[in-house]
Design a protein around this motif. Structure first.
Motif, PDB file in Angstrom:
ATOM      1  N   VAL A 254       0.816  -1.223  -0.112  1.00  8.29           N
ATOM      2  CA  VAL A 254       0.081   0.033   0.131  1.00  8.29           C
ATOM      3  C   VAL A 254       0.912   1.299  -0.116  1.00  8.29           C
TER       4      VAL A 254
ATOM      5  N   GLY B   3      -5.413   7.226   6.668  1.00 10.67           N
ATOM      6  CA  GLY B   3      -6.607   6.325   6.279  1.00 10.67           C
ATOM      7  C   GLY B   3      -7.742   7.131   6.782  1.00 10.67           C
TER       8      GLY B   3
ATOM      9  N   VAL C 123      -7.050   6.704  -3.671  1.00 13.64           N
ATOM     10  CA  VAL C 123      -7.776   6.559  -2.423  1.00 13.64           C
ATOM     11  C   VAL C 123      -8.625   5.252  -2.489  1.00 13.64           C
ATOM     12  N   VAL C 124      -8.704   4.350  -1.821  1.00 17.80           N
ATOM     13  CA  VAL C 124      -9.794   3.522  -1.595  1.00 17.80           C
ATOM     14  C   VAL C 124     -10.862   3.675  -0.529  1.00 17.80           C
ATOM     15  N   SER C 125     -11.892   4.381  -0.713  1.00 16.64           N
ATOM     16  CA  SER C 125     -12.574   4.548   0.242  1.00 16.64           C
ATOM     17  C   SER C 125     -14.025   3.907   0.426  1.00 16.64           C
ATOM     18  N   ARG C 126     -14.092   2.539  -0.355  1.00 16.13           N
ATOM     19  CA  ARG C 126     -15.091   1.688   0.220  1.00 16.13           C
ATOM     20  C   ARG C 126     -14.574   0.534   0.880  1.00 16.13           C
TER      21      ARG C 126
ATOM     22  N   TRP D 257     -11.730  -3.369   8.588  1.00 15.77           N
ATOM     23  CA  TRP D 257     -10.709  -2.074   8.570  1.00 15.77           C
ATOM     24  C   TRP D 257     -11.343  -0.998   7.833  1.00 15.77           C
ATOM     25  N   THR D 258     -11.716  -1.203   6.705  1.00 17.90           N
ATOM     26  CA  THR D 258     -11.936   0.052   5.691  1.00 17.90           C
ATOM     27  C   THR D 258     -13.492   0.553   6.175  1.00 17.90           C
ATOM     28  N   ALA D 259     -14.073  -0.158   7.028  1.00 22.11           N
ATOM     29  CA  ALA D 259     -15.421   0.395   7.469  1.00 22.11           C
ATOM     30  C   ALA D 259     -15.248   1.802   8.132  1.00 22.11           C
ATOM     31  N   THR D 260     -14.077   2.098   8.654  1.00 23.13           N
ATOM     32  CA  THR D 260     -14.030   3.680   9.290  1.00 23.13           C
ATOM     33  C   THR D 260     -12.939   4.244   8.728  1.00 23.13           C
ATOM     34  N   ARG D 261     -12.144   3.501   7.684  1.00 19.48           N
ATOM     35  CA  ARG D 261     -10.956   4.244   7.361  1.00 19.48           C
ATOM     36  C   ARG D 261     -10.545   3.977   5.777  1.00 19.48           C
ATOM     37  N   ASP D 262     -10.002   5.009   4.981  1.00 20.73           N
ATOM     38  CA  ASP D 262      -9.815   4.783   3.634  1.00 20.73           C
ATOM     39  C   ASP D 262      -8.418   4.228   3.629  1.00 20.73           C
ATOM     40  N   LEU D 263      -8.099   3.529   2.418  1.00 23.80           N
ATOM     41  CA  LEU D 263      -6.754   3.162   2.233  1.00 23.80           C
ATOM     42  C   LEU D 263      -6.194   4.012   1.126  1.00 23.80           C
ATOM     43  N   VAL D 264      -5.108   4.787   1.720  1.00 21.11           N
ATOM     44  CA  VAL D 264      -4.474   6.072   0.894  1.00 21.11           C
ATOM     45  C   VAL D 264      -3.509   5.481   0.175  1.00 21.11           C
ATOM     46  N   LEU D 265      -3.474   5.232  -1.162  1.00 24.85           N
ATOM     47  CA  LEU D 265      -2.203   4.420  -1.948  1.00 24.85           C
ATOM     48  C   LEU D 265      -1.437   5.643  -2.548  1.00 24.85           C
ATOM     49  N   GLY D 266      -2.116   6.822  -3.134  1.00 24.69           N
ATOM     50  CA  GLY D 266      -1.195   7.858  -3.819  1.00 24.69           C
ATOM     51  C   GLY D 266      -1.219   8.763  -2.671  1.00 24.69           C
TER      52      GLY D 266
ATOM     53  N   ARG E   5      -2.825  11.950  -1.012  1.00 22.93           N
ATOM     54  CA  ARG E   5      -3.985  12.693  -1.007  1.00 22.93           C
ATOM     55  C   ARG E   5      -3.767  14.192  -1.197  1.00 22.93           C
TER      56      ARG E   5
END
Lengths: 245, 485
Positions: free
Chosen positions: A16, A222, B462-465, B473-482, B484
């Motif tokens: 990631v 995140g 950004v993965v926001s779903r 994990w992703t219920a409350t947080r994004d995964l930021v790849l690039g 922001r």
């Protein structure tokens, strides 16, 4: 002094946070180091080790050990305090009494967390003229602060950047709530911990939140992305790359 | 908060307490934690509106006081010495226990052994029944919480009055203490004001002094009419057979000296070899507990009233509680017995600060609670608590006797795996992970697949779903790849 450096990108960066690894390599090269990424390394084994699963942790860590223990004395630099701590302090326990123990001890002596490595020669960094006009809050990662005892080193690195103002965070030394598998095991508690930290960061009024651990950054960035915090997040390596641009 | 309802028989033993005083039956820790998970209990606590602020304010204050207390002192050397003393006492616990019992009995103290919680309840209830005890005043005791003593005594028809102000509030609310030193750390002054006003039947001034005054008035009456006082003990002193106790409110001294019978319920691990060891341990206990140089009261109790002495109880009993302690001697987790219950690890624990002590499900919260609960109650009951921590190490850094809490927690996680208590899904996941990532080729393939999958889900880096497999994990947080913007 420029030298040959091995860069162990770590699994989190491989999945990631690729740009963190790229930025770390860029900065090390800018300093004139001969950087070679470690090939064949996978993960330090920490997720399993910290969950009590020593057997798979050992199996995975052994693969990484084979890749890192290359017969040289070159420093192995990691853009992650947490993985550095695992290699440096916990591999001893993981491989205790096993054939890999000697190799693990050799590697433990060579590993360096990125900002600590850069802090060895702050003048060299300064000579590159890094500049960025920002107010920065620094988040101490638990493993860097309380296991590796690296408190001043990242701050020394940040101090080389002209225009950068380091603003103390009241909650700077408190855990961000990541905790590896903890963040998935107890997501609500983990998120509440992040929120308490982010509230402090937002209230302090900084432009950037900086840390040297991709795990903490994954968690904080995140959550800040999800809640729309105006504060941007950077790994030390990424901040330096921007400052050198 | 539930309003208290006066109990019908507020005239226990013909000695009435003020109207509205008698509390609802004490609600001790759940007998089994298996009904609820840490996550469920944490969720419930996170939802309480003022609790987190109350905990943050109180713990910040205490940690600040601790730092101020030891600034410029040889704090680390003191901690090293304390660690040495505690390690020595615990390593030689059987010897020191024998010595303590001999000396205590020689002083006229009656000593009882309780192997477990049920036996402790039986002994104390038996002593009260044999001696016609109608009312008990209690000073703060975590050991009594361990054995759910209050409900046992109340079940036997005995009137129990908690006299530590915090414990008094806890009892009146039908609540449980959430911190070893500060039982109502999770409560606000407003809640206490509301409670006491309901008890008084009038709107009391919302002011700490006035509220304390209200409690004091009724407590004084309880002290004067009690047949027995029940206390805990902070230390057992082997060379003298004494029990040392620290309090700040004076209630401990009244509890142990005013009623005709004093019963102390003390864990066997509270042992110190010598009286002079108090010089090391007391400042650490009080400094780490509250930031004080010394508590307002330090009592060293050495038996019942002697011939010619003007005060003190006619009988002094000490119930030595094992409750899972001796099983730890000589084992991997022995150092958990070094704990002196100062509560500092709770104050600095980032998890505790969010969820409070009740989320840990039993008597002890925070890092030491996550260690002691599975050790005292077994892996099946509370074993998951070793995961209720990020292993941040703040507890290790603050422990006055340098208990390696991080290592103990990790050891408990390992034991959970070794004893097959860890859930099957978790075991399978780590097995699969171990198989895939032990080879560079399969590692590269799996990380490439993960990256490709995330790239599909991402928008502007950004993965926001919710991500399959990472839904929690992703219920409350994004995964930021690039990066922001």
């Amino acid at each position: 002094m420029t030298r040959r450096v091995r860069l162990f990108t770590t699994c989190l960066a491989d999945v990631v946070a690729r740009r963190t690894a790229d930025d770390a390599e860029h900065v090390l090269r800018a300093l004139g180091h001969d950087v070679e990424r470690v090939h064949g390394a996978t993960c330090c084994g920490q997720p399993a080790f910290n969950s009590g699963f020593d057997e798979p942790a050992r199996a995975v860590a052994a693969a990484t050990l084979r890749a890192l223990d290359d017969g040289t004395d070159d420093p192995i630099v990691l853009p992650s305090g947490s993985c550095t701590s695992m290699l440096r302090l916990h591999w001893r326990e993981l491989f205790h009494g096993r054939p890999e123990a000697e190799g693990a001890a050799r590697v433990a002596r060579r590993v360096r967390e990125l900002s600590a490595f850069l802090a060895d020669d702050p003048a060299a960094l300064r000579a590159l003229g890094p500049r960025l006009d920002v107010r920065v809050g620094y988040h101490d990662s638990c493993h860097m602060l309380r296991e590796l005892r690296l408190r001043e080193e990242p701050r020394t690195v940040l101090a080389q950047v002209e225009g950068l103002e380091l603003v103390p965070l009241a909650s700077g030394e408190r855990c961000c709530g990541f905790g590896g598998t903890f963040s998935g095991r107890y997501p609500e508690v983990s998120t509440a911990m992040a929120d308490s930290k982010i509230a402090d960061v937002d209230a302090t009024g900084v432009d950037l939140l900086v840390s040297a651990d991709p795990g903490c950054l994954l968690q904080l960035e995140g959550r800040m992305s999800r809640t729309g915090s105006p504060v941007r997040v950077r790994h030390v390596a990424s901040l330096l790359r921007e400052a050198l641009a | 908060m539930s309003a208290t309802t006066p109990r019908e028989d507020a005239e226990v033993g013909g000695r009435p307490l003020p109207p509205g005083w008698a509390a609802p039956a004490h609600q001790p820790g759940a007998d089994s934690l298996a009904d609820t998970t840490f996550e469920e209990r944490a969720r419930e606590n996170l939802a309480r509106p003022f609790q987190r602020t109350a905990i943050a304010n109180a713990t910040d204050h205490t940690v600040f006081a601790l730092q101020r207390r030891f600034a410029g002192t040889a704090h680390d050397a003191l901690r090293d010495e304390a660690r040495r003393i505690r390690a020595h006492a615990i390593t030689n616990l059987p010897t020191y226990l024998e010595q303590w019992v001999d000396r205590a009995e020689a002083r006229g103290t009656q000593v009882h052994f309780a192997a477990d919680e049920a036996e402790a309840r039986r002994i104390v209830a038996g002593l009260c029944a044999e001696r016609g005890v109608g009312r008990v005043v209690k000073s703060k005791s975590m050991a009594s919480e361990e054995v759910s003593l209050n409900s046992a005594l109340e079940g036997a028809g005995i009137d129990v009055v908690e006299t530590d102000l915090g414990e008094f509030v806890v009892q009146a609310m039908g609540d449980r203490p959430s911190h070893v030193i500060a039982p109502i750390l999770h409560r606000t002054q407003g809640e206490v004001h509301e409670l006491f006003s309901a008890m008084a039947g009038e709107d009391l001034p919302d002011d700490p002094e006035a509220l304390t005054g209200f409690a004091r008035e009724g407590l004084r009456h309880a002290f004067l009419t009690a047949d027995a006082g029940i206390s805990g003990g902070n230390f057992l002193i082997a060379e003298t057979g004494e029990v040392a106790m620290v309090t700040n409110e004076g209630n401990g001294r009244l509890t142990t000296s005013l009623p005709r019978i004093h019963i102390a319920l003390v864990g066997i691990e509270k042992m110190l070899p010598r009286r002079t060891d108090l010089a090391v341990l007391l400042p650490l206990l009080t400094g780490h507990g509250t930031g004080q140089q010394i508590t307002t009261y330090v009592s060293v109790l050495g038996g019942p009233r002697g011939a010619g002495e003007p005060d003190g109880p006619e009988e002094m009993h000490v119930v030595l509680l094992d409750g899972g302690r001796s099983a730890l001697l000589g084992g991997e987790f022995e150092e958990a017995l070094h704990c002196i219950r100062c509560g500092a690890c709770q104050n600095v624990c980032p998890v505790y600060r969010q969820v409070g002590g009740h989320a840990y499900g039993w008597v002890y919260g925070g890092p030491i609670g996550a260690v002691l609960t599975p050790l005292f109650r077994g892996q099946a009951d509370g074993g998951e608590l070793s995961h209720a921590t990020t292993l941040c190490g703040a507890c290790d850094d603050i422990c006055p006797v340098r208990i390696p809490l991080h290592d103990l927690l990790l050891g408990l996680r390992r034991r959970r795996v070794a004893e097959d208590v860890a859930p099957l899904s978790e075991r399978l996941a780590f097995r699969a992970w171990g198989l895939a990532w032990r080879h560079p080729a399969t590692y590269r393939a799996s990380t490439a697949v993960a990256r490709a999958g995330l790239a599909v889900l991402a928008r502007d880096g950004v993965v926001s779903r919710r991500v399959p497999g990472l839904a929690r994990w992703t219920a409350t947080r994004d995964l930021v790849l690039g990066r922001r913007r």
